[in-house]
Enzyme design. Sequence first.
Site, short mmCIF file in Angstrom:
data_model
loop_
_atom_site.label_atom_id
_atom_site.label_comp_id
_atom_site.label_asym_id
_atom_site.label_seq_id
_atom_site.Cartn_x
_atom_site.Cartn_y
_atom_site.Cartn_z
N CYS A 136 20.23 39.17 88.84
CA CYS A 136 20.62 38.68 87.62
C CYS A 136 19.82 37.26 87.69
O CYS A 136 20.37 36.43 87.92
CB CYS A 136 21.94 38.40 87.92
N CYS A 139 22.52 35.23 86.07
CA CYS A 139 23.59 34.51 87.34
C CYS A 139 23.31 33.27 87.98
O CYS A 139 23.84 32.24 88.70
CB CYS A 139 23.81 35.60 88.16
N ASP A 140 21.45 33.40 88.63
CA ASP A 140 20.87 32.82 90.05
C ASP A 140 20.12 32.49 89.81
O ASP A 140 19.47 30.95 90.40
CB ASP A 140 20.26 33.96 91.04
#
Length: 312
Positions: A136, A139-140
């Site tokens: 992701c 997300c990261d």
Amino acid sequence: MNTETTKCLIAGSGPAGYTAAIYASRAGLKPILYEGILPGGQLTTTTEVENFPGYPNGVTGTELMEDIRNQALRFGADIRVGTITEVDFSNRPFRITIDDENTIEAETVIIATGASAKYLGLPSEDKFKGQGVSACATCDGFFYRGKDVAVVGGGDTACEEASYLAGLCNKVYLIVRRDVLRASKAMQNRVQRMANIEIIWKHQTKEVLGDENGVTGALLVGKDGVEKTITIDGFFLAIGHQPNSDPFKKYVETDEAGYIITHGKSTRTNVPGVFAAGDVQDSHYRQGITSAATGCMAALDAESFIVDNPIQ
Ligand code: NDP
């Protein structure tokens, strides 16, 4: 023996399932929620979550899910360990089998079983999950600002994630197993316009390399059998997701990839009284907050369905 009954059964424990449980509990539906094989869902596999509203300083995925779970418990949601293995949606109340053993009857069902990111299946990839290996970018990606990373895949997700990362990182390698991208033309153009994205065509990943601090590189092998190593800090998978819709497919319509089809601006499926929320019905946005929002919608839809369709 009497079969247990509920007004609302929720399958799944990501942001969609737990949020549905908050709303359904507050509406007096006394929902029973089965958490499934990954309690807390996909967010528990990421580290820091910085884009979920309400957490100005960020929160870990696990803490976030515990907070939403506790909020549902506070209103009386009955949250249980167990996975839905079979359903009979041919009549109301619906019959749902848990772990191939117990059966429960439900007036409404909210399917929030999510989707699972596909991984390559390499032991080294598994070893560095959460330490440089991620599925992701939204997300990261932030944690790799100014660094070099790789994205695996040639579809729209891979191109979207590569472009997103290119805005943050020094360099992005896009590792594509064929000599063409599966992505839409617009997405291909976007990737090819970005100077810091290098596409490595016709290569597969043989090994993710790393040390005690996490990922340091990847060993690739070309179609011609020649190996090469790239130096990277982050390794992002974007080779597709698998919606967890299998137990419901006999009754509930899905698209070709298995995502449950919902109707109009609602969470209604083709089976009246069965609703779907979160990633199991969303191949596009796939964010914690959008998932939570559809969980809320599903509980509101279930509540009004029960009012309009009482079981005599
Ligand atoms: P796709 O299935 O479309 O693409 C998966 C990609 O991963 C393909 O390029 C495939 O290669 C590659 N791949 C699969 N397995 C492996 C493997 N083991 N090793 C290396 N590469 C592999 O998935 P997406 O997640 O990209 O997209 C899913 C759906 O969502 C699509 O319909 C897409 O259009 C849509 N979407 C739309 C977006 C948008 O419009 N903004 C954004 C994101 C997704 P190969 O091509 O060789 O099979």
